[in-house]
Design a protein around this motif. Structure first.
Motif, PDB file in Angstrom:
ATOM      1  N   LYS A  28       0.853  -1.186   0.000  1.00  0.00           N
ATOM      2  CA  LYS A  28       0.000   0.000   0.000  1.00  0.00           C
ATOM      3  C   LYS A  28       0.890   1.237   0.000  1.00  0.00           C
ATOM      4  O   LYS A  28       1.950   1.249   0.615  1.00  0.00           O
ATOM      5  CB  LYS A  28      -0.867  -0.012   1.268  1.00  0.00           C
ATOM      6  CG  LYS A  28      -1.799   1.157   1.463  1.00  0.00           C
ATOM      7  CD  LYS A  28      -2.457   1.056   2.821  1.00  0.00           C
ATOM      8  CE  LYS A  28      -3.463   2.165   3.053  1.00  0.00           C
ATOM      9  NZ  LYS A  28      -4.734   1.921   2.334  1.00  0.00           N
ATOM     10  N   SER A  46      -6.155   3.763   6.235  1.00  0.00           N
ATOM     11  CA  SER A  46      -7.320   2.937   5.933  1.00  0.00           C
ATOM     12  C   SER A  46      -6.895   1.470   5.822  1.00  0.00           C
ATOM     13  O   SER A  46      -5.812   1.166   5.321  1.00  0.00           O
ATOM     14  CB  SER A  46      -7.961   3.393   4.625  1.00  0.00           C
ATOM     15  OG  SER A  46      -8.875   2.428   4.160  1.00  0.00           O
ATOM     16  N   GLU A  89      -8.195  -0.591   3.913  1.00  0.00           N
ATOM     17  CA  GLU A  89      -8.529  -1.050   2.565  1.00  0.00           C
ATOM     18  C   GLU A  89      -7.347  -1.809   1.951  1.00  0.00           C
ATOM     19  O   GLU A  89      -6.207  -1.362   2.029  1.00  0.00           O
ATOM     20  CB  GLU A  89      -8.876   0.143   1.677  1.00  0.00           C
ATOM     21  CG  GLU A  89      -9.348  -0.239   0.290  1.00  0.00           C
ATOM     22  CD  GLU A  89      -9.689   0.977  -0.555  1.00  0.00           C
ATOM     23  OE1 GLU A  89     -10.008   0.788  -1.744  1.00  0.00           O
ATOM     24  OE2 GLU A  89      -9.618   2.105  -0.024  1.00  0.00           O
ATOM     25  N   ASP A 145     -12.101   0.445  10.106  1.00  0.00           N
ATOM     26  CA  ASP A 145     -11.748   1.327   8.994  1.00  0.00           C
ATOM     27  C   ASP A 145     -10.303   1.785   8.984  1.00  0.00           C
ATOM     28  O   ASP A 145      -9.779   2.153   7.933  1.00  0.00           O
ATOM     29  CB  ASP A 145     -12.654   2.567   9.009  1.00  0.00           C
ATOM     30  CG  ASP A 145     -14.108   2.213   8.733  1.00  0.00           C
ATOM     31  OD1 ASP A 145     -14.339   1.205   8.041  1.00  0.00           O
ATOM     32  OD2 ASP A 145     -14.996   2.939   9.230  1.00  0.00           O
TER      33      ASP A 145
END
Length: 534
Positions: free
Chosen positions: A160, A170, A172, A206
């Motif tokens: 990331k 995040s 994600e 999150d």
């Protein structure tokens, strides 16, 4: 479960500074306040009680209550948070980065050391309360240090692009890591538990702060662990006077620099762990954690267009203290300002940099905590223990360098004597007679005699090494087994706890793993613990 202990200095994995500290070497006494002993804690309790105010406790309780609003904490953790309002409640702290899925195994050891010390102090001082604290390093920005964990030789990495404080990142993209991990560990009951823990931690939260808090709470809330996030506006308001002293008076820079000079004079073997900067704070803004620097009376934030006059920076501190993030030199002071803390528990590297900080604390008029080297451990499975027993390898043998271990065991099992010590002693006796003869006749022969002695000793050494090498070839299978078992227990010829993730052992022992470690680790023993799991 079988437990053995080794002195840290016999393992070969701890610095001279840490070994000297554990041994209470008198030359290090100026670098710490009180030694980690029950008697030392008695004085620390009284000092902290007098210095930590009701107002500080109220702010701490309010902030932690807010941080725990969405956390399914245990009754014991909730009770510990409430107890922090009382003037007879104190904390024991460890801190760690937000490593993916706890990162190295020693994450568990740090927290368990903290939990166990809190219990031990409650027994010794029952009139007081002691709360174990895990300080999350949410403001660190070294993403490459935390974005992976190892499992059975595989590296599971979160790829990331990241900048700024890692706690705000995040989650994600972690579903990809989860899928790879889930497909690797199998479908046993313990494997399913691990999958559920990873999924609930990282795929249902999150950001990395919330994910790590959930994970640590799930693992340790039954022991009353309280998790602190220092990235908190109300807590940082208490730090503002100290931020000013660091930035405008450069107290930390001056004091730590002087301590480093003193440390280097004590021993050439003492390595300086961290060096101070003139300003030891970062500025947090919009995904950036930039270092604050001063030039010609103005203050700039690296990697940004931001700049401040002194007056503007003071205004920023007083109105937005959450934007000021302490570095490795300043963070320990922040911790001690906001917590009624008695002791910091850390690894050897952490304790080494804390030993640079005492004079800064004195200048800031903040009590310096007791420093305790965390528990270190080697976990040995039943299967591994059987191999070691068959090969007659002792626990202390395991910590030898691999070449030394092989040489030692080959000498022991060889059917011929590979030790030429008797021959060397006989040679030395013969040359003693030659030295006497040279003294009585012509002293100029002494040099020639010495040269001949050295040559013949080297010849014996060469023969001994050649014979040992021949035996290694002959006993090749045994050498391979020796190498394999040590490599299993010391991956990359380093401590197990620095390489393996807890998941490997959770697969074998499930929910019994942490209670087993809690039972085995004794924080004030100051030894290395070898645990044979059953």
């Amino acid at each position: 479960m079988d437990i053995d202990c080794l002195p840290l200095d016999k393992t070969g994995y701890f610095s001279k500074l840490i070994c000297d500290y554990i041994a209470e070497d008198v030359k290090l006494k100026p670098l710490y306040h009180r030694f980690p002993s029950i008697e030392g804690f008695k004085g620390q309790i009284e000092e902290k009680r007098k210095s930590f105010t009701t107002e500080q406790r109220t702010i701490l309780f309010r902030s932690l209550s807010n941080q725990y609003q969405q956390v399914n904490a245990s009754e014991q953790t909730r009770e510990n948070i409430a107890l922090l309002k009382e003037d007879n409640t104190f904390t024991i702290v460890t801190g760690h980065q937000l490593n993916l899925f706890t990162g190295p195994l020693y994450f568990l050891y740090k927290i368990i050391s903290t939990i166990n010390l809190a219990k031990e102090l409650k027994t010794a001082f029952p009139e007081n309360n002691f709360v174990p604290i895990y300080w999350m390093a949410t403001e660190d920005h070294d993403f490459e240090e935390i974005n992976y964990f190892n499992y059975k030789g595989l590296k599971f990495q979160w790829n990331k692009k990241a900048s700024g404080a890692v706690g705000n990142l995040s989650t994600e993209g972690l579903n990809e890591v989860f899928n790879l991990f889930a497909n690797t560990i199998g479908d046993s009951k313990n494997a399913q538990d691990l999958k559920e823990l990873f999924e609930a931690s990282y795929l249902e939260h999150d950001n990395l702060t919330d994910a790590t808090r959930y994970l640590a709470n799930e693992l340790f809330s039954q022991y009353g662990l309280v998790i602190v996030d220092g990235d908190d506006k109300e807590l940082k308001k208490m730090l503002v006077p100290f931020i000013k002293k660091d930035i405008f008076e450069q107290i930390a820079f001056d004091k730590v620099s002087a301590t480093i000079v003193d440390l280097e004079k004590l021993s050439m073997d003492y390595t300086v762990q961290v060096n101070p900067r003139e300003i030891n704070y970062f500025y947090l803004a919009d995904g950036v954690r930039g270092r604050i620097v001063e030039s010609k009376g103005k203050y700039y934030v690296n990697d940004t267009e931001l700049s401040f006059t002194k007056e503007e920076l003071v205004h920023e501190m007083e109105n937005s203290p959450e934007r000021f993030s302490p570095n490795v030199i300043a963070r320990p002071l922040y911790q001690e300002v906001i917590l009624p803390n008695l002791c910091y528990i850390g690894g050897g590297g952490e304790i080494a940099y804390w030993l640079e900080l005492k004079s800064t604390f004195q200048a800031m008029n903040v009590p310096f905590p007791i420093l305790l080297v965390r528990n270190s451990a080697l976990l040995i499975t039943d299967k591994q223990a059987d191999k070691l027993a068959r090969m007659k390898i002792s626990k202390s043998d395991l910590f030898l360098k691999q070449s030394s271990l092989i040489n030692k065991k080959i000498r022991e099992i060889s059917n011929i004597d590979i030790d030429f010590t008797p021959q060397k002693k006989a040679l030395e006796a013969q040359f003693e007679a030659l030295y006497d003869l040279a003294e009585k006749t012509d002293k100029s022969f002494l040099g020639a005699v010495k040269a001949q002695e050295v040559k013949q000793k080297k010849g014996l050494d060469a023969l001994e090494k050649r014979l040992l090498k021949a035996q290694k070839i002959k006993l090749k299978d045994h050498v391979i087994r020796l190498t394999e078992i040590q490599n299993e227990l010391f991956p990359r010829q380093s401590l197990q706890e620095r390489n393996l993730n807890f998941a490997e052992f959770y697969l074998a022992y499930g929910k019994e793993l942490i209670p087993m470690l809690v039972k085995a680790l004794q924080p004030l023993s100051l030894d290395f613990t070898v645990i044979t799991c059953t």
